[in-house]
Design a protein around this motif. Structure first.
Motif, PDB file in Angstrom:
ATOM      1  N   PHE A  47     -20.068 -69.386  31.119  1.00  0.00           N
ATOM      2  CA  PHE A  47     -19.902 -69.653  32.546  1.00  0.00           C
ATOM      3  C   PHE A  47     -21.261 -69.560  33.236  1.00  0.00           C
ATOM      4  O   PHE A  47     -22.132 -68.820  32.781  1.00  0.00           O
ATOM      5  N   PRO A  48     -21.431 -70.304  34.327  1.00  0.00           N
ATOM      6  CA  PRO A  48     -20.443 -71.157  35.002  1.00  0.00           C
ATOM      7  C   PRO A  48     -20.129 -72.417  34.202  1.00  0.00           C
ATOM      8  O   PRO A  48     -20.944 -72.858  33.394  1.00  0.00           O
ATOM      9  N   ALA A  63     -15.257 -65.952  33.891  1.00  0.00           N
ATOM     10  CA  ALA A  63     -14.005 -66.058  33.145  1.00  0.00           C
ATOM     11  C   ALA A  63     -12.818 -65.661  34.026  1.00  0.00           C
ATOM     12  O   ALA A  63     -12.788 -64.548  34.561  1.00  0.00           O
ATOM     13  N   PRO A  64     -11.831 -66.540  34.192  1.00  0.00           N
ATOM     14  CA  PRO A  64     -10.681 -66.226  35.043  1.00  0.00           C
ATOM     15  C   PRO A  64      -9.814 -65.134  34.420  1.00  0.00           C
ATOM     16  O   PRO A  64      -9.653 -65.060  33.193  1.00  0.00           O
ATOM     17  N   THR A  65      -9.247 -64.315  35.268  1.00  0.00           N
ATOM     18  CA  THR A  65      -8.306 -63.290  34.822  1.00  0.00           C
ATOM     19  C   THR A  65      -6.967 -63.380  35.543  1.00  0.00           C
ATOM     20  O   THR A  65      -5.973 -62.851  35.056  1.00  0.00           O
ATOM     21  N   ARG A  66      -6.938 -64.057  36.693  1.00  0.00           N
ATOM     22  CA  ARG A  66      -5.702 -64.205  37.464  1.00  0.00           C
ATOM     23  C   ARG A  66      -5.461 -65.703  37.656  1.00  0.00           C
ATOM     24  O   ARG A  66      -5.959 -66.314  38.594  1.00  0.00           O
ATOM     25  N   VAL A  67      -4.677 -66.266  36.742  1.00  0.00           N
ATOM     26  CA  VAL A  67      -4.462 -67.709  36.690  1.00  0.00           C
ATOM     27  C   VAL A  67      -3.063 -68.040  37.201  1.00  0.00           C
ATOM     28  O   VAL A  67      -2.072 -67.418  36.788  1.00  0.00           O
ATOM     29  N   LEU A 179     -10.920 -71.739  30.779  1.00  0.00           N
ATOM     30  CA  LEU A 179     -10.652 -70.327  30.530  1.00  0.00           C
ATOM     31  C   LEU A 179     -11.738 -69.660  29.691  1.00  0.00           C
ATOM     32  O   LEU A 179     -11.653 -68.465  29.411  1.00  0.00           O
ATOM     33  N   GLY A 180     -12.736 -70.441  29.264  1.00  0.00           N
ATOM     34  CA  GLY A 180     -13.759 -69.888  28.401  1.00  0.00           C
ATOM     35  C   GLY A 180     -13.270 -69.639  26.992  1.00  0.00           C
ATOM     36  O   GLY A 180     -13.777 -68.749  26.295  1.00  0.00           O
TER      37      GLY A 180
END
Length: 336
Positions: A47-48, A63-67, A179-180
């Motif tokens: 990321f980014p 990195a997203p954690t709340r999708v 989401l990486g």
């Protein structure tokens, strides 16, 4: 009805069908997204990252954690990559909480829902997402702008041809990138493609058979090809698709007289109430497979067309299709 309105209505009803002309497989090197830290073809996900979609591009800084998933199948893709969405769109015509292919991954009590045919923007905002995924949602610009004001949002992933749905491989690739989890997405793709190849190898006769996939909605016929996840499923099993696609009148039933016919959304009795359909050789010779309702697990698996649901769908469909394609009128295929 306008074409996009038809598509949205079918998707929201659980039909999940696009009614466009099919094309060849999209070239991953020519289409899809690139990133400043990783490529679509490899890497663990840095990321980014910038993800391209039908309504533009979206930068994801970490990195997203709340999708939150707001389309019609993305929650399966996110679960398959090891993340539990904090919110998801409710599926209509099928109780997604019952789906057997995801039971081990679903949290107790299920995933909070953020709307059905219409999304609840306040509920989405209350979940404080750091990523909203609508990769298969038929999202319009106005909704995209509203969601983007809440969190970075991914709209529909482009399909192989204009108006076609993205392949499950391409949807998985893009979601994995967002989401990486690029390497995990690649590994899942290889596993599910191997399941299809095993079915093809075990049923070489499929490759010499043509198939028509007919979706029946309110008495109207729609022929689905590779531009639709449901049509693509049967072609990935080795069948050659019917070159005729899109809306079909009852009087044009003769174009469905291929080696195998799959009828989605009607019983044998309902389908053969049309005399033209009842007289087709593919019907009278026991080469037709019926999936009468959209509430059953196979229908749900085919609708989700995800790396979780497709192996289940293959397991359920192959024996039935083998009975339809074997050329023996005595082996009448079961209902899916």
């Amino acid at each position: 009805m306008h074409r996009r309105s038809v598509l949205t209505a079918l998707a929201a009803s659980g039909a999940l069908a696009t009614l466009s002309a099919c094309g060849g497989e999209e070239d991953p090197a020519a289409a899809g997204s690139t990133s400043s830290g990783t490529s679509a073809s490899g890497g663990s996900g840095a990321f980014p990252v910038t993800v391209e979609h039908e309504l533009g591009s979206t930068e994801i800084t970490e990195a997203p954690t709340r999708v939150v998933t707001v389309g019609y199948n993305e929650q399966d893709f996110v679960l398959a990559l090891g993340i539990t969405p904090v919110g998801t769109r409710k599926t209509l015509s099928y109780d997604s909480a019952q789906r057997p292919w995801a039971q081990d991954l679903l949290p107790e009590g299920g995933i909070p829902e953020v709307g059905e045919a219409e999304l609840n923007l306040e509920a989405i905002a209350a979940l404080q997402p750091d990523l909203i995924i609508g990769a298969y949602s038929y999202m319009e610009q106005g909704l995209y702008d509203q969601l983007s004001a809440i969190a970075p949002t991914i709209a529909d992933v482009p399909g192989p041809t204009e108006g076609a749905a993205a392949t499950w491989q391409e949807e998985l690739r893009v979601i994995g990138q967002a989401l990486g989890r690029v390497e995990e997405a690649e590994s899942l793709t290889e596993e599910v493609e191997a399941d299809f190849q095993d079915a093809v190898d075990a049923n070489p006769d499929f490759a010499s058979r043509t198939v028509t996939v007919a979706l029946i909605i309110s008495g109207q016929y729609y022929l689905l090809g590779a531009g639709d996840p449901r049509g693509k499923f049967f072609q990935e099993l080795g069948f050659e698709g019917n070159p005729v696609e899109g809306e079909l009148s009852a009087e044009q039933a003769s174009v469905m007289d291929t080696d195998v016919l799959v009828v989605l959304g009607a019983t044998a009795e309902e389908f053969t109430a049309n005399g033209a359909a009842a007289g087709l050789a593919v019907v009278t010779e026991g080469r037709t497979v019926y999936m009468p309702i959209f509430e059953d697990d196979f229908a749900g698996a085919l609708g989700f067309s995800s790396p979780l649901s497709l192996p289940y769908a293959i397991e359920q469909a192959v024996p039935v299709l083998a009975a339809a394609a074997d050329g023996d009128p005595g082996t009448v295929p079961a209902t899916l």
